[in-house]
Scaffold this motif. Sequence first.
Motif, PDB file in Angstrom:
ATOM      1  N   GLY A 117      -8.609   3.916  -4.216  1.00 34.96           N
ATOM      2  CA  GLY A 117      -9.177   2.916  -3.342  1.00 34.96           C
ATOM      3  C   GLY A 117      -8.695   3.695  -1.483  1.00 34.96           C
ATOM      4  N   TYR A 118      -7.458   4.836  -0.313  1.00 38.59           N
ATOM      5  CA  TYR A 118      -7.460   4.554   0.234  1.00 38.59           C
ATOM      6  C   TYR A 118      -8.659   5.871   0.468  1.00 38.59           C
TER       7      TYR A 118
ATOM      8  N   CYS B  83       0.936  -0.730   0.203  1.00 37.40           N
ATOM      9  CA  CYS B  83       0.386   0.089   0.025  1.00 37.40           C
ATOM     10  C   CYS B  83       0.908   1.742  -0.189  1.00 37.40           C
ATOM     11  N   VAL B  84       2.192   1.199   0.504  1.00 34.94           N
ATOM     12  CA  VAL B  84       2.165   2.649   0.990  1.00 34.94           C
ATOM     13  C   VAL B  84       3.898   3.093  -0.553  1.00 34.94           C
ATOM     14  N   LYS B  85       3.455   1.510  -1.280  1.00 38.54           N
ATOM     15  CA  LYS B  85       4.673   1.713  -2.627  1.00 38.54           C
ATOM     16  C   LYS B  85       3.476   2.113  -3.432  1.00 38.54           C
ATOM     17  N   THR B  86       2.576   2.288  -3.577  1.00 36.41           N
ATOM     18  CA  THR B  86       1.526   2.069  -4.197  1.00 36.41           C
ATOM     19  C   THR B  86       1.097   3.739  -4.417  1.00 36.41           C
ATOM     20  N   ILE B  87       0.842   3.918  -3.304  1.00 34.97           N
ATOM     21  CA  ILE B  87       0.519   5.481  -2.682  1.00 34.97           C
ATOM     22  C   ILE B  87       1.695   5.810  -3.301  1.00 34.97           C
ATOM     23  N   GLU B  88       3.451   6.445  -2.941  1.00 29.56           N
ATOM     24  CA  GLU B  88       4.388   6.586  -3.311  1.00 29.56           C
ATOM     25  C   GLU B  88       4.155   6.791  -4.652  1.00 29.56           C
TER      26      GLU B  88
ATOM     27  N   THR C 283       6.116  10.324   1.032  1.00 35.42           N
ATOM     28  CA  THR C 283       6.579   9.676   1.834  1.00 35.42           C
ATOM     29  C   THR C 283       4.810   8.979   2.498  1.00 35.42           C
ATOM     30  N   ALA C 284       4.235   8.193   2.759  1.00 38.08           N
ATOM     31  CA  ALA C 284       3.449   7.021   3.475  1.00 38.08           C
ATOM     32  C   ALA C 284       4.190   6.272   4.997  1.00 38.08           C
TER      33      ALA C 284
ATOM     34  N   LYS D 249      -0.337   6.176   9.952  1.00 34.66           N
ATOM     35  CA  LYS D 249      -1.718   6.576   8.310  1.00 34.66           C
ATOM     36  C   LYS D 249      -1.575   7.491   8.167  1.00 34.66           C
ATOM     37  N   ALA D 250      -0.249   8.189   7.925  1.00 33.57           N
ATOM     38  CA  ALA D 250       0.005   9.381   6.994  1.00 33.57           C
ATOM     39  C   ALA D 250       0.188   9.533   5.686  1.00 33.57           C
ATOM     40  N   VAL D 251      -0.069  10.027   4.739  1.00 27.55           N
ATOM     41  CA  VAL D 251       0.761  10.550   3.861  1.00 27.55           C
ATOM     42  C   VAL D 251       1.442  11.631   3.396  1.00 27.55           C
ATOM     43  N   THR D 252       2.837  12.389   3.254  1.00 29.46           N
ATOM     44  CA  THR D 252       3.137  13.773   3.482  1.00 29.46           C
ATOM     45  C   THR D 252       3.459  13.594   2.274  1.00 29.46           C
ATOM     46  N   ILE D 253       2.872  15.054   1.257  1.00 23.39           N
ATOM     47  CA  ILE D 253       3.530  15.109   0.419  1.00 23.39           C
ATOM     48  C   ILE D 253       4.256  16.543   0.023  1.00 23.39           C
ATOM     49  N   ASN D 254       5.056  17.036  -0.773  1.00 22.78           N
ATOM     50  CA  ASN D 254       5.623  18.175  -1.230  1.00 22.78           C
ATOM     51  C   ASN D 254       5.444  18.388  -2.078  1.00 22.78           C
ATOM     52  N   TYR D 255       4.684  19.719  -2.989  1.00 19.76           N
ATOM     53  CA  TYR D 255       4.607  19.963  -4.252  1.00 19.76           C
ATOM     54  C   TYR D 255       4.303  21.377  -5.038  1.00 19.76           C
ATOM     55  N   ASN D 256       4.343  21.699  -5.644  1.00 15.82           N
ATOM     56  CA  ASN D 256       4.371  23.323  -5.919  1.00 15.82           C
ATOM     57  C   ASN D 256       2.765  22.858  -6.231  1.00 15.82           C
ATOM     58  N   PRO D 257       2.053  23.987  -5.540  1.00 14.85           N
ATOM     59  CA  PRO D 257       1.191  24.494  -5.966  1.00 14.85           C
ATOM     60  C   PRO D 257       0.312  24.900  -7.517  1.00 14.85           C
ATOM     61  N   ASP D 258       1.636  25.434  -8.122  1.00 15.42           N
ATOM     62  CA  ASP D 258       1.558  25.873  -9.265  1.00 15.42           C
ATOM     63  C   ASP D 258       1.369  25.257 -10.355  1.00 15.42           C
ATOM     64  N   GLU D 259       1.413  23.778  -9.892  1.00 14.96           N
ATOM     65  CA  GLU D 259       1.589  22.379 -10.989  1.00 14.96           C
ATOM     66  C   GLU D 259       0.381  21.608 -10.985  1.00 14.96           C
ATOM     67  N   VAL D 260       0.118  21.361  -9.845  1.00 17.99           N
ATOM     68  CA  VAL D 260      -1.212  20.731  -9.186  1.00 17.99           C
ATOM     69  C   VAL D 260      -1.343  21.336  -7.873  1.00 17.99           C
ATOM     70  N   SER D 261      -2.428  20.832  -7.829  1.00 14.08           N
ATOM     71  CA  SER D 261      -3.764  21.034  -6.298  1.00 14.08           C
ATOM     72  C   SER D 261      -4.201  20.114  -4.950  1.00 14.08           C
TER      73      SER D 261
END
Length: 69
Positions: free
Chosen positions: A64-65, A16-21, A34-35, A40-52
Amino acid sequence: MTRVIFQVEGMHCEKCVKTIEGHLGQLQGVSAVTASLKNKAVTINYNPDEVSEDVLRKEIDDLGYDIVA
């Protein structure tokens, strides 16, 4: 760069972790994912200009989560 942490239900194993990551890590604008099974957490670093944050939520849901509000 923006960081968001989602509490996610439904992760039960390392697969599950690998699927999400792996899936989220391929999205345009996502620089790191990082899942944590333990937290039971997913941490995501992202550019808000490219993805919301809404797109990230939808992608997790489509895998499915469930994000806990």
